[in-house]
Design a protein around this motif. Sequence first.
Motif, mmCIF file in Angstrom:
data_model
loop_
_atom_site.group_PDB
_atom_site.id
_atom_site.type_symbol
_atom_site.label_atom_id
_atom_site.label_comp_id
_atom_site.label_asym_id
_atom_site.label_seq_id
_atom_site.Cartn_x
_atom_site.Cartn_y
_atom_site.Cartn_z
ATOM 1 N N ARG A 95 -4.154 -2.412 6.979
ATOM 2 C CA ARG A 95 -4.140 -2.636 5.526
ATOM 3 C C ARG A 95 -5.467 -3.185 5.032
ATOM 4 O O ARG A 95 -6.177 -3.874 5.750
ATOM 5 N N ARG A 96 -5.772 -2.892 3.797
ATOM 6 C CA ARG A 96 -7.049 -3.289 3.218
ATOM 7 C C ARG A 96 -7.018 -4.701 2.666
ATOM 8 O O ARG A 96 -8.071 -5.339 2.561
ATOM 9 N N VAL A 132 -8.898 5.273 -4.110
ATOM 10 C CA VAL A 132 -8.014 4.108 -4.021
ATOM 11 C C VAL A 132 -7.768 3.608 -5.435
ATOM 12 O O VAL A 132 -8.715 3.250 -6.152
ATOM 13 N N ILE A 179 -3.374 4.843 -2.230
ATOM 14 C CA ILE A 179 -4.487 5.478 -1.526
ATOM 15 C C ILE A 179 -4.213 6.972 -1.438
ATOM 16 O O ILE A 179 -3.325 7.417 -0.710
ATOM 17 N N ARG A 225 -5.748 1.003 -7.932
ATOM 18 C CA ARG A 225 -5.070 -0.293 -7.957
ATOM 19 C C ARG A 225 -3.871 -0.247 -8.890
ATOM 20 O O ARG A 225 -3.950 0.243 -10.016
ATOM 21 N N GLU A 233 0.838 -1.195 0.000
ATOM 22 C CA GLU A 233 0.000 0.000 0.000
ATOM 23 C C GLU A 233 0.874 1.246 0.000
ATOM 24 O O GLU A 233 1.863 1.307 0.740
ATOM 25 N N GLU A 292 -5.353 10.621 -0.361
ATOM 26 C CA GLU A 292 -6.226 11.190 0.661
ATOM 27 C C GLU A 292 -5.856 12.647 0.906
ATOM 28 O O GLU A 292 -4.742 13.078 0.571
ATOM 29 N N TRP A 318 -2.106 9.688 9.019
ATOM 30 C CA TRP A 318 -1.668 8.310 8.712
ATOM 31 C C TRP A 318 -0.172 8.170 8.918
ATOM 32 O O TRP A 318 0.292 7.198 9.533
ATOM 33 N N LEU A 329 -2.043 -1.130 -3.757
ATOM 34 C CA LEU A 329 -3.005 -0.041 -3.766
ATOM 35 C C LEU A 329 -2.299 1.286 -3.538
ATOM 36 O O LEU A 329 -1.406 1.377 -2.693
ATOM 37 N N HIS A 380 0.389 5.336 0.446
ATOM 38 C CA HIS A 380 -0.479 6.474 0.765
ATOM 39 C C HIS A 380 0.174 7.748 0.240
ATOM 40 O O HIS A 380 1.383 7.962 0.431
#
Length: 349
Positions: free
Chosen positions: A297-298, A213, A234, A215, A163, A236, A244, A232, A165
């Motif tokens: 984590r997603r 989000v 992300i 991919r 991930e 924001e 975060w 991912l 961010h």
Amino acid sequence: PGLQASRFRTTAAGNAPGHDSFSRRPPAPVSALASLILASPSVLDPAGERAEKIEQVWWILFAVSAVVFAVVTLLVLLAVARRSGRPLRGPEARDPLWARALVLGGGVAVPAAVLAGLFVLTVATLPAVSAPAEEGALVVEVEGRQWFWNVRYPEQEIVTANEIHIPVGTPIEVQVTTADVIHSFWVPQLNRKIDLVPGRTSSIVLEAERAGVYRGQCAEFCGVQHANMAFLVIAEPAAEFEAWAESMGAPPQAPSEESGARGQEVFLEYGCGGCHTIAGTEANGDLAPDLTHLGDRRTIAAGTIPNTRGSLAAWVLDPQHVKPGNKMPGIDIPGDDFQALLDYLESLE
């Protein structure tokens, strides 16, 4: 008693709606195709200026290809219509002058002009999608491995996996390397793809104009689980990104409940710390993804399954069933200890 795989089949399905990690039955072909089209990231849905440039080139290439296809199809149909019912010509027959001109013009001059124009268009677009990041830009280091992604923010001293961010509206420099074979880093909605070549460090700029989000995917075949090597991005708002980053910069709190504390002991007793790292503990392995903040984590297994308790149980118990060929062995842990281990892993936030 030892924990058997069958015990968690229902649990995995119940905790991960729509995703039974143990079921091998494929969906109906039409449903599968529709799901793939709707879920896949596309260059036709850009979320940044660089991706918009690529989309413009795509539409121009599509339009040119459509015109070429239509013209060629029309000429073939005309040729079939003209030849229908006519006797074959002898070897001494000569093509009319207009036919030779058509071949030279339509077969040589026009394709050369089209290809030259597309080449110029592509070269003119490269500076926009390949420009280096501005001085002082946030740097994210990404290392590709079979079959996951290590992610590190050197300035913030953040380490995570699979991930990335980023703050909305801010160009981010992503520096990519590989620890084994050639991989390819690609987020279709944000920019072009870039190869990860052993022994080299390359970079690309990502910038998202809207929160969301996005991919990403390895776009270079790198082994049996290449298709399940996703990540991912992300994007924001800046305030959320700062929050975060602050939470990621600190190690997770020690388990406060008895079950979580026992789970930490189980994690270390069964040798998981030899491959994984969890900040603030004796686990310092570097062969597998860092699990310091796994609970935030997603997904797990590089985007293969959602990060739910059922999926996590399936992954720890029998990772080869979930992602065949990956380098994580399955473990057989007594039931109470296994539940404690899951409690501990879920608490890593």
